[in-house]
Write a protein that holds these residues in place. Structure first.
Motif, mmCIF file in Angstrom:
data_model
loop_
_atom_site.group_PDB
_atom_site.id
_atom_site.type_symbol
_atom_site.label_atom_id
_atom_site.label_comp_id
_atom_site.label_asym_id
_atom_site.label_seq_id
_atom_site.Cartn_x
_atom_site.Cartn_y
_atom_site.Cartn_z
ATOM 1 N N PRO A 137 17.300 2.345 -1.010
ATOM 2 C CA PRO A 137 17.203 1.152 -0.296
ATOM 3 C C PRO A 137 16.037 0.571 0.016
ATOM 4 C CG PRO A 137 18.784 2.871 0.794
ATOM 5 C CD PRO A 137 18.165 3.483 -0.368
ATOM 6 N N GLY A 138 14.977 1.723 0.288
ATOM 7 C CA GLY A 138 13.670 1.336 0.352
ATOM 8 C C GLY A 138 12.907 0.456 -0.631
ATOM 9 N N ASP A 139 13.647 0.927 -1.956
ATOM 10 C CA ASP A 139 13.080 -0.153 -3.138
ATOM 11 C C ASP A 139 13.176 -1.394 -3.090
ATOM 12 O OD1 ASP A 139 12.346 2.194 -4.281
ATOM 13 O OD2 ASP A 139 14.197 2.799 -5.438
ATOM 14 N N LEU A 140 14.331 -1.967 -2.241
ATOM 15 C CA LEU A 140 14.455 -3.331 -2.017
ATOM 16 C C LEU A 140 13.550 -4.007 -1.008
ATOM 17 C CD1 LEU A 140 18.456 -3.683 -1.883
ATOM 18 C CD2 LEU A 140 16.874 -3.848 -3.709
ATOM 19 N N VAL A 141 12.840 -3.065 -0.366
ATOM 20 C CA VAL A 141 12.037 -3.774 0.715
ATOM 21 C C VAL A 141 10.346 -3.388 0.529
ATOM 22 C CG1 VAL A 141 11.337 -3.275 3.443
ATOM 23 C CG2 VAL A 141 13.608 -3.288 2.550
ATOM 24 N N TYR A 142 10.347 -2.460 -0.227
ATOM 25 C CA TYR A 142 8.538 -2.033 -0.306
ATOM 26 C C TYR A 142 8.432 -1.327 -1.639
ATOM 27 C CZ TYR A 142 10.003 2.701 1.524
ATOM 28 O OH TYR A 142 10.555 3.755 1.748
ATOM 29 N N HIS A 143 7.252 -1.528 -2.250
ATOM 30 C CA HIS A 143 6.956 -1.041 -3.736
ATOM 31 C C HIS A 143 5.864 -0.194 -3.180
ATOM 32 C CE1 HIS A 143 5.584 -0.264 -7.710
ATOM 33 N NE2 HIS A 143 4.782 -1.098 -7.535
ATOM 34 N N THR A 144 5.766 1.183 -3.577
ATOM 35 C CA THR A 144 4.691 2.007 -3.401
ATOM 36 C C THR A 144 4.308 2.371 -4.789
ATOM 37 O OG1 THR A 144 6.178 4.067 -3.616
ATOM 38 C CG2 THR A 144 5.801 3.154 -1.381
ATOM 39 N N TYR A 145 3.053 2.568 -4.742
ATOM 40 C CA TYR A 145 1.989 2.745 -6.039
ATOM 41 C C TYR A 145 0.746 3.421 -5.771
ATOM 42 C CZ TYR A 145 -0.554 -1.517 -5.352
ATOM 43 O OH TYR A 145 -1.315 -2.490 -4.749
ATOM 44 N N VAL A 146 -0.177 3.960 -6.788
ATOM 45 C CA VAL A 146 -1.547 4.478 -6.535
ATOM 46 C C VAL A 146 -2.354 3.366 -7.206
ATOM 47 C CG1 VAL A 146 -2.913 6.283 -7.256
ATOM 48 C CG2 VAL A 146 -0.798 6.720 -6.350
ATOM 49 N N ASP A 147 -3.356 2.982 -6.593
ATOM 50 C CA ASP A 147 -4.188 1.967 -7.130
ATOM 51 C C ASP A 147 -5.204 2.302 -8.241
ATOM 52 O OD1 ASP A 147 -6.195 2.894 -5.717
ATOM 53 O OD2 ASP A 147 -6.330 1.267 -4.317
ATOM 54 N N ALA A 148 -6.126 1.694 -8.504
ATOM 55 C CA ALA A 148 -7.201 2.160 -9.470
ATOM 56 C C ALA A 148 -7.990 3.186 -9.155
ATOM 57 C CB ALA A 148 -8.050 0.768 -10.116
ATOM 58 N N ASP A 149 -8.164 3.135 -7.662
ATOM 59 C CA ASP A 149 -9.179 3.988 -7.085
ATOM 60 C C ASP A 149 -8.494 5.468 -6.507
ATOM 61 O OD1 ASP A 149 -11.204 2.198 -7.190
ATOM 62 O OD2 ASP A 149 -10.615 1.172 -5.396
ATOM 63 N N GLY A 150 -7.056 5.490 -6.959
ATOM 64 C CA GLY A 150 -6.657 6.780 -6.481
ATOM 65 C C GLY A 150 -5.728 6.737 -5.184
ATOM 66 N N LYS A 151 -5.881 5.473 -4.628
ATOM 67 C CA LYS A 151 -5.654 5.423 -3.357
ATOM 68 C C LYS A 151 -3.948 5.077 -3.219
ATOM 69 C CE LYS A 151 -9.838 4.428 -1.144
ATOM 70 N NZ LYS A 151 -10.620 3.414 -0.503
ATOM 71 N N PRO A 152 -3.282 5.372 -2.147
ATOM 72 C CA PRO A 152 -1.927 4.983 -1.995
ATOM 73 C C PRO A 152 -1.701 3.508 -1.559
ATOM 74 C CG PRO A 152 -2.113 6.756 -0.566
ATOM 75 C CD PRO A 152 -3.443 6.576 -1.331
ATOM 76 N N ARG A 153 -0.857 2.959 -2.122
ATOM 77 C CA ARG A 153 -0.691 1.373 -1.655
ATOM 78 C C ARG A 153 0.798 1.266 -1.564
ATOM 79 N NH1 ARG A 153 -5.388 -0.473 0.158
ATOM 80 N NH2 ARG A 153 -7.226 0.068 -1.451
ATOM 81 N N ILE A 154 1.130 0.243 -0.695
ATOM 82 C CA ILE A 154 2.519 -0.306 -0.110
ATOM 83 C C ILE A 154 2.390 -1.816 -0.261
ATOM 84 C CG2 ILE A 154 4.456 -0.124 1.218
ATOM 85 C CD1 ILE A 154 3.593 2.556 2.654
ATOM 86 N N ASP A 155 3.238 -2.354 -1.271
ATOM 87 C CA ASP A 155 3.410 -3.706 -1.061
ATOM 88 C C ASP A 155 4.911 -3.980 -0.793
ATOM 89 O OD1 ASP A 155 0.627 -4.187 -1.929
ATOM 90 O OD2 ASP A 155 1.259 -4.454 -4.251
ATOM 91 N N PRO A 156 5.081 -5.195 -0.594
ATOM 92 C CA PRO A 156 6.352 -5.770 -0.007
ATOM 93 C C PRO A 156 7.371 -5.759 -1.472
ATOM 94 C CG PRO A 156 4.943 -7.217 0.869
ATOM 95 C CD PRO A 156 4.019 -6.426 0.030
ATOM 96 N N GLY A 157 8.545 -5.272 -1.133
ATOM 97 C CA GLY A 157 9.456 -5.392 -2.284
ATOM 98 C C GLY A 157 10.101 -6.599 -2.634
ATOM 99 N N PRO A 158 11.036 -6.736 -3.671
ATOM 100 C CA PRO A 158 11.653 -7.817 -3.948
ATOM 101 C C PRO A 158 12.294 -8.799 -2.956
ATOM 102 C CG PRO A 158 12.976 -5.867 -4.743
ATOM 103 C CD PRO A 158 11.710 -5.366 -4.177
ATOM 104 N N LEU A 159 13.030 -8.130 -1.874
ATOM 105 C CA LEU A 159 13.584 -9.026 -0.908
ATOM 106 C C LEU A 159 12.438 -9.609 0.126
ATOM 107 C CD1 LEU A 159 16.677 -7.033 0.869
ATOM 108 C CD2 LEU A 159 16.445 -9.140 -0.272
#
Length: 339
Positions: free
Chosen positions: A81-103
């Motif tokens: 369910p969370g995949d519709l709401v937010y997108h998590t990833y590790v940026d170029a500096d190795g820091k975790p990031r959370i961006d808004p998902g497709p909805l």
């Protein structure tokens, strides 16, 4: 511009949508018409069909022609369910990031959300989507996010059943229409689909369509105006109420289906929401025909797609659902007295 003139202008736009989408399709004019009806009735659409019949193409075509922002999600067994709401990833500096998902990523500009192979997604994912469809909003990041103009198109592969999760009947009721998209049977259409290179490159085909030909952010207001403008006579009202009764107790109207015990067929007839959906869609059909009053053929045009998935059969007949739903709809149109 008065309301009548505005609706006349929008009717021309609605017919233009159909003509434009039809450039990308062949042999599916009825499907295109019904999706267009749902668009202006402001309802969501569940499309079913075999592999490769053009489900994705027709939905992408509508998204391009209507305009606004488009999002697509692929149904997979590991989607959460969370995949519709937010997108998590590790940026170029190795820091975790959370961006808004497709909805969420397009905010109120989201006009078309396409969920491909919805029956491959877990029930928890389906549940979140259905709630978003009903409320056109979700709660995330400590606030409510609204997408008031969103129309959800979902498709379902009816051939493959491994690793799939069938939508519950109550969930399917959230869709205004459930449409079955058949494989074309006409020889000329089949020949063109196989031998005409134009139909082999979907991306190039869609590029030919005129993009964003309507002010999509006005669709809600136009849809509401259509519902106010198209009226039902007392005779039509009685006819619709008889149809409702026929979905509950078909034998009362002399309806019989082959190899079916009619007293044991229907577990529950159409709900009030289902009948409301039928009328909303029928008013759009009348409007597209240039009328401000309902006629029986407007109701017949949308009876199966609006009610076929909303009549619940007893378990012994549920495996024959599609066949029996079509037969029941046909018998209701034939047996219930038409004004």
């Amino acid at each position: 511009m008065g309301a009548g003139e505005q609706l006349h202008d929008w009717r021309a736009r609605a017919l233009q949508i159909e003509d434009e989408v039809a450039k990308a399709m062949i042999g599916q004019r009825q499907t295109v018409r019904l999706i267009n009806v749902a668009l202006f009735a402001r309802g969501h659409v569940l499309l079913e069909g075999g592999v490769g019949v053009g489900k994705t193409t027709v939905l992408r075509a509508f998204a391009r022609v209507v305009g606004g922002e488009f999002e697509r999600v692929e149904g997979t067994i590991d989607l959460m369910p969370g995949d519709l709401v937010y997108h998590t990833y590790v940026d170029a500096d190795g820091k975790p990031r959370i961006d808004p998902g497709p909805l969420l990523r397009h905010g109120e500009r989201l006009s078309t959300f396409f969920f491909n192979e919805i029956n491959r997604a877990r029930p928890q994912v389906q549940s979140l989507l259905l709630r978003a469809m009903a409320e056109r909003s979700v709660w995330a990041f400590d606030r409510e996010h609204r997408f008031p103009h969103m129309t959800v198109f979902a498709d379902r592969n009816k051939v493959e059943r491994e690793e799939t999760f069938e939508l519950a009947s109550a969930a399917r009721d959230r869709f205004l229409f459930e449409l079955n998209m058949p494989t074309p049977a006409e020889p000329d259409v089949r020949r063109a689909l196989v031998f005409d290179p134009a139909y082999h490159d979907v991306d190039a085909l869609l590029e030919r369509l005129a993009p964003a030909i309507v002010p999509w952010e006005q669709l809600n207001a136009v849809g509401a105006a259509i519902q106010r403008d198209v009226h039902a006579s007392e005779t039509i009202e009685r006819y619709v109420l008889d149809i409702w009764q026929a979905t509950e107790t078909p034998q009362q109207f002399g309806i019989a289906l082959d190899d079916v015990d009619m007293s044991r067929l229907v577990l529950a007839g159409a709900s009030p929401r289902g009948m409301s959906a039928l009328l909303r869609a029928a008013r759009v059909v009348a409007w597209l025909a240039g009328r401000s009053h309902l006629e029986p053929e407007d109701i017949h045009a949308v009876l199966m797609p609006a009610l076929g998935h909303r009549v619940f059969f007893t378990p012994v007949y549920e495996l024959r659902r599609h066949e029996l739903a079509e037969a029941l709809a046909a018998q209701i149109m034939a047996r219930v007295a038409v004004p």
